[in-house]
Design an enzyme around this catalytic site. Structure first.
Site, PDB file in Angstrom:
ATOM      1  N   LYS A 199      20.958  36.925  46.242  1.00 16.06           N
ATOM      2  CA  LYS A 199      20.752  35.608  45.625  1.00 16.06           C
ATOM      3  C   LYS A 199      19.319  35.122  45.805  1.00 16.06           C
ATOM      4  O   LYS A 199      18.746  34.542  44.895  1.00 16.06           O
ATOM      5  CB  LYS A 199      21.737  34.581  46.197  1.00 16.06           C
ATOM      6  CG  LYS A 199      23.162  34.793  45.707  1.00 16.06           C
ATOM      7  CD  LYS A 199      24.050  33.589  45.936  1.00 16.06           C
ATOM      8  CE  LYS A 199      25.432  33.825  45.314  1.00 16.06           C
ATOM      9  NZ  LYS A 199      26.395  32.777  45.660  1.00 16.06           N
ATOM     10  N   LYS A 226      32.517  42.889  37.026  1.00 15.39           N
ATOM     11  CA  LYS A 226      33.600  42.051  37.566  1.00 15.39           C
ATOM     12  C   LYS A 226      33.736  40.767  36.753  1.00 15.39           C
ATOM     13  O   LYS A 226      32.745  40.143  36.409  1.00 15.39           O
ATOM     14  CB  LYS A 226      33.246  41.719  39.019  1.00 15.39           C
ATOM     15  CG  LYS A 226      34.246  40.874  39.768  1.00 15.39           C
ATOM     16  CD  LYS A 226      33.744  40.602  41.183  1.00 15.39           C
ATOM     17  CE  LYS A 226      33.127  39.219  41.279  1.00 15.39           C
ATOM     18  NZ  LYS A 226      33.875  38.229  42.049  1.00 15.39           N
ATOM     19  N   LYS A 265      33.523  33.653  37.483  1.00 16.02           N
ATOM     20  CA  LYS A 265      33.408  32.275  37.000  1.00 16.02           C
ATOM     21  C   LYS A 265      32.039  32.019  36.413  1.00 16.02           C
ATOM     22  O   LYS A 265      31.875  31.202  35.533  1.00 16.02           O
ATOM     23  CB  LYS A 265      33.608  31.291  38.164  1.00 16.02           C
ATOM     24  CG  LYS A 265      35.021  31.146  38.628  1.00 16.02           C
ATOM     25  CD  LYS A 265      35.116  29.961  39.584  1.00 16.02           C
ATOM     26  CE  LYS A 265      35.645  30.382  40.944  1.00 16.02           C
ATOM     27  NZ  LYS A 265      34.647  30.518  41.978  1.00 16.02           N
TER      28      LYS A 265
HETATM   29  P1  ATP Z   1      31.380  32.983  41.269  1.00 17.90           P
HETATM   30  O1  ATP Z   1      31.054  33.527  39.923  1.00 17.90           O
HETATM   31  O2  ATP Z   1      31.251  31.476  41.372  1.00 17.90           O
HETATM   32  O3  ATP Z   1      30.807  33.739  42.413  1.00 17.90           O
HETATM   33  P2  ATP Z   1      33.917  34.352  41.255  1.00 17.90           P
HETATM   34  O4  ATP Z   1      34.797  34.052  40.101  1.00 17.90           O
HETATM   35  O5  ATP Z   1      33.198  35.651  41.241  1.00 17.90           O
HETATM   36  O6  ATP Z   1      32.945  33.130  41.433  1.00 17.90           O
HETATM   37  P3  ATP Z   1      34.640  33.724  44.006  1.00 17.90           P
HETATM   38  O7  ATP Z   1      34.745  32.234  44.044  1.00 17.90           O
HETATM   39  O8  ATP Z   1      33.472  34.390  44.621  1.00 17.90           O
HETATM   40  O9  ATP Z   1      34.854  34.240  42.509  1.00 17.90           O
HETATM   41  O10 ATP Z   1      35.928  34.357  44.655  1.00 17.90           O
HETATM   42  C1  ATP Z   1      37.119  33.685  44.977  1.00 17.90           C
HETATM   43  C2  ATP Z   1      38.185  34.733  45.235  1.00 17.90           C
HETATM   44  O11 ATP Z   1      38.576  35.370  44.013  1.00 17.90           O
HETATM   45  C3  ATP Z   1      37.744  35.846  46.175  1.00 17.90           C
HETATM   46  O12 ATP Z   1      38.805  36.173  47.041  1.00 17.90           O
HETATM   47  C4  ATP Z   1      37.427  36.996  45.233  1.00 17.90           C
HETATM   48  O13 ATP Z   1      37.599  38.244  45.825  1.00 17.90           O
HETATM   49  C5  ATP Z   1      38.438  36.782  44.119  1.00 17.90           C
HETATM   50  N1  ATP Z   1      37.928  37.307  42.841  1.00 17.90           N
HETATM   51  C6  ATP Z   1      36.909  36.786  42.112  1.00 17.90           C
HETATM   52  N2  ATP Z   1      36.707  37.494  40.992  1.00 17.90           N
HETATM   53  C7  ATP Z   1      37.617  38.501  41.001  1.00 17.90           C
HETATM   54  C8  ATP Z   1      37.916  39.585  40.118  1.00 17.90           C
HETATM   55  N3  ATP Z   1      37.226  39.764  38.998  1.00 17.90           N
HETATM   56  N4  ATP Z   1      38.912  40.419  40.444  1.00 17.90           N
HETATM   57  C9  ATP Z   1      39.611  40.250  41.581  1.00 17.90           C
HETATM   58  N5  ATP Z   1      39.392  39.259  42.460  1.00 17.90           N
HETATM   59  C10 ATP Z   1      38.406  38.389  42.192  1.00 17.90           C
END
Ligand code: ATP
Ligand code: LTN
Length: 334
Positions: free
Chosen positions: A114, A197, A200
Site C-alpha cells: 500500500k 480476487k 470491494k
Molecule cells: P478491500 O477491497 O476493501 O480490501 P475486500 O473485499 O478485498 O476489501 P476485506 O475487507 O479485505 O475484503 O476482507 C474481509 C473478509 O472477506 C476477509 O476475511 C477476506 O478474506 C474475505 N474476502 C474478501 N474478498 C474475498 C474473495 N474474493 N474471496 C474470498 N474471500 C474474500
C-alpha cells in the site's frame, strides 16, 4: 466448560459487501458462531487509514453491521459491534506499539504494497501501525482462533509474536491466537477478470456481485461473466478460470460438490449453466438483501443493538486492558 473464543472483523470500506466477503468470511463466521464465543467487529478505526468522507464512513459502518446480521450473524449469540465504540482498542494498540519493532512492522507486506502504491507522502503512520491495532483487537478478547483470508495471515503471525513477547516480558497475560485460513476453494474471483480476487475496491464494478445489488442486476452480471470457448462446464482453474470460478460460487452457495454440478450440466451450454447459477444467486442473496434493507430502514434500532453488543465487548476488553496497564507499571488512578 466455556466455549473457545473467536475474533474476526471487516473494514467498512464500501456501501455493500461483495459475495467474496460472504462466501469467504460471513458463511464461515455464521457456522463458527455455534461452537465459539465469537466477537465480530466492524473495524472503523482501521478504515481511517484510507481516505474517507466522514458521513459516508458512518453510513458504511452501519451498512456493514446490517449485512453481518442479514447474513446470519446473530447479535444475541455473537458479539457484533463497532470497533470505535470500545476505546480499549486504541489504548492497547498504543501499549503494543511500544513492543513492536520498527523493522518488524516495516516487513508487513500489506504495508509495503500500500505504501508503494500511495507514495511516501500519502502514506500515514496509521497505515504503518495498522497491524498493531489489529493485534490489539484480537488480544483484548483473548481469542483462541482468528478466521481470516490468506492476505491477513502475516498480521495474525505478528499478533502471535507480540502476545508471546508481552507474556515473556511481563508474565502470561494474553492467549496466543491461532489463525484459521480459509481454503483456496473459498476464494472468489472477479467475474470479468477471473484471475483477480473479487474485491470491494475493484476498479470496475462489472465483475463484482454486491450483496445489496438488485437481484436482477446480479443475475445479469452472472449471465455476462467471462468464460471460454470450449463450451463444457468443467473445473480447471488453470485453463478455465472463469467457468471454475462460477462452479466454486455455485458449489459454495448450494452446499453441493463440484462434480455433481458438472454432471448436471454435462452436454449443456454455458447459457444454461449461467441461468442455473443466476437463479441460485438470486435465491441466496434476495432474502439477505431484504433483511439488510429492513435493518437499515430502522437505524435507531440497529444502533441500539450495536450499543448493547459494544457494552458486552467492552466488559471483556476493559478487563484485559486493566491487567495490561498493571503489568507494564502504569500507576492506577486512585
Ligand atoms: P478491500 O477491497 O476493501 O480490501 P475486500 O473485499 O478485498 O476489501 P476485506 O475487507 O479485505 O475484503 O476482507 C474481509 C473478509 O472477506 C476477509 O476475511 C477476506 O478474506 C474475505 N474476502 C474478501 N474478498 C474475498 C474473495 N474474493 N474471496 C474470498 N474471500 C474474500
Ligand atoms: N485487517 C483485516 C480486518 C481486521 C481483522 C481484525 C480481522 C481488523 N482487525 C482482527 C481479524 C481479526 C482485513 O482487512 N480483512
Amino acid at each position: 466448560m466455556s466455549k473457545p473464543r473467536l475474533y474476526s472483523g471487516m473494514q467498512p470500506s464500501a456501501d455493500s459487501l461483495q459475495i467474496g466477503n460472504y462466501i469467504g468470511a460471513l458463511m464461515q463466521w455464521r457456522d463458527l458462531q455455534e461452537a465459539y464465543d465469537a466477537f465480530f467487529s466492524v473495524v472503523d478505526l482501521h478504515a481511517l487509514t484510507q481516505p474517507n468522507d466522514p458521513a459516508e464512513l458512518r453510513e458504511k459502518t452501519r451498512r456493514t453491521a446490517a449485512q453481518y446480521i442479514a447474513a446470519g450473524i446473530e447479535p444475541s449469540k455473537s458479539t457484533l459491534y463497532v470497533q470505535s465504540h470500545v476505546p480499549a482498542h486504541a489504548e492497547l494498540s498504543w501499549i503494543l506499539s511500544t513492543i513492536t519493532g520498527f523493522g518488524e512492522a516495516g516487513r508487513m507486506t500489506q504495508f509495503k504494497d500500500k505504501s508503494q502504491r500511495y507514495g511516501a507522502d500519502a502514506t500515514s503512520v496509521g497505515l504503518f501501525t495498522y497491524p498493531v491495532l489489529m493485534a490489539a483487537d484480537i488480544l483484548l478478547y483473548q481469542a483462541d482462533i482468528v478466521p481470516v483470508g490468506d492476505d491477513q495471515k502475516q498480521h495474525v503471525e505478528l499478533t502471535r509474536d507480540l502476545a508471546e513477547r508481552f507474556n515473556s516480558r511481563y508474565g502470561t497475560t494474553f492467549t496466543v491466537p491461532m489463525p484459521v485460513i480459509q481454503q483456496d476453494t473459498a476464494r472468489i474471483y472477479d467475474l470479468q477478470n477471473p484471475t483477480a480476487k473479487m474485491s470491494k475496491s475493484a476498479e470496475s464494478d462489472a465483475g463484482v456481485l454486491w450483496l445489496l445489488d438488485d437481484p436482477a442486476v446480479s443475475a445479469k452480471k452472472v449471465m455476462r461473466a467471462v468464460t471460454d470457448s470450449e463450451g463444457s462446464v468443467r473445473y480447471d482453474r488453470e485453463e478455465k478460470p472463469g467457468v471454475s470460478n462460477l462452479l466454486v460460487i455455485y458449489a459454495a452457495l448450494t452446499g453441493r460438490q463440484i462434480p455433481s454440478i458438472e454432471d448436471e450440466y454435462a452436454g449443456r451450454g454455458y447459457g444454461d449453466f449461467k441461468k442455473g447459477l443466476a437463479e441460485v444467486v438470486v435465491a441466496e442473496f434476495g432474502p439477505v438483501r431484504e433483511r439488510a434493507l429492513a435493518l437499515l430502514s430502522d437505524p435507531a434500532e440497529l444502533d441500539r443493538v450495536l450499543a448493547a453488543n459494544a457494552a458486552r465487548a467492552e466488559a471483556v476488553a476493559t478487563r484485559t486492558l486493566a491487567d495490561v496497564y498493571d503489568r507494564v507499571g502504569l500507576l492506577r488512578r486512585a
